[in-house]
Design an enzyme around this catalytic site. Structure first.
Site, short mmCIF file in Angstrom:
data_model
loop_
_atom_site.label_atom_id
_atom_site.label_comp_id
_atom_site.label_asym_id
_atom_site.label_seq_id
_atom_site.Cartn_x
_atom_site.Cartn_y
_atom_site.Cartn_z
N SER A 49 42.30 39.87 33.22
CA SER A 49 42.50 38.90 34.31
C SER A 49 41.28 38.03 34.57
O SER A 49 41.37 37.05 35.30
CB SER A 49 42.90 39.61 35.60
OG SER A 49 41.82 40.33 36.15
N LYS A 86 37.46 40.17 40.93
CA LYS A 86 38.07 38.84 41.05
C LYS A 86 37.04 37.85 41.59
O LYS A 86 35.95 38.22 42.01
CB LYS A 86 39.27 38.86 42.00
CG LYS A 86 40.42 39.75 41.56
CD LYS A 86 41.15 39.18 40.37
CE LYS A 86 42.32 40.02 39.93
NZ LYS A 86 41.98 41.09 39.00
#
Length: 129
Positions: A49, A86
């Site tokens: 990701s 993230k």
């Protein structure tokens, strides 16, 4: 940790150029990558990701707990007890992946968000480590 030679001339990653044989200094990766040893930890990236931020599956992340996270930092967070890495989007209250195959993660009021640290660097092996 042993010091390793650091050459003053960068290496071409395009067309070859004449090598500079002069050493600039000795380099300890600990000194170069870790500013606050007592606040630093390592963790392996798991998944894809964050590939467009240069973080690939299996990379070693160097995370500093002493840094105050700011908008746009790559962070390790615990969101409702689940750890993830993230990009912090403070302006819109969400966590962003660096891969368009994954959705942004909104941070809702009442959710528990703990920033476990700011990712300062990542290390990738190009041959088995």
């Amino acid at each position: 940790m042993a010091l390793t030679p650091l050459y003053s001339h960068g290496i071409s990653c395009g067309f070859p150029s004449p090598a500079d044989d002069f050493k600039e200094a000795a380099l300890s990766l600990d000194d170069h990558l870790i500013t606050r040893p007592s606040a630093t930890y390592f963790v392996r990236a798991d998944g894809d990701s964050m590939v467009n931020a240069g973080i690939h599956d299996g990379d070693l992340l160097i995370v500093d707990r002493s840094l105050t996270p700011v908008h746009g930092d790559v962070v390790v967070v615990a969101l409702d007890g689940q750890l993830t890495c993230k990009i912090l989007d403070r302006r819109r209250g969400r966590l962003l992946p660096a891969n368009s195959n994954y959705p942004a993660i909104p941070i809702w009021e009442g959710q528990e968000l703990i920033v476990e640290g700011v990712v300062k660097a990542s290390v990738r092996c190009h041959r088995a480590c």
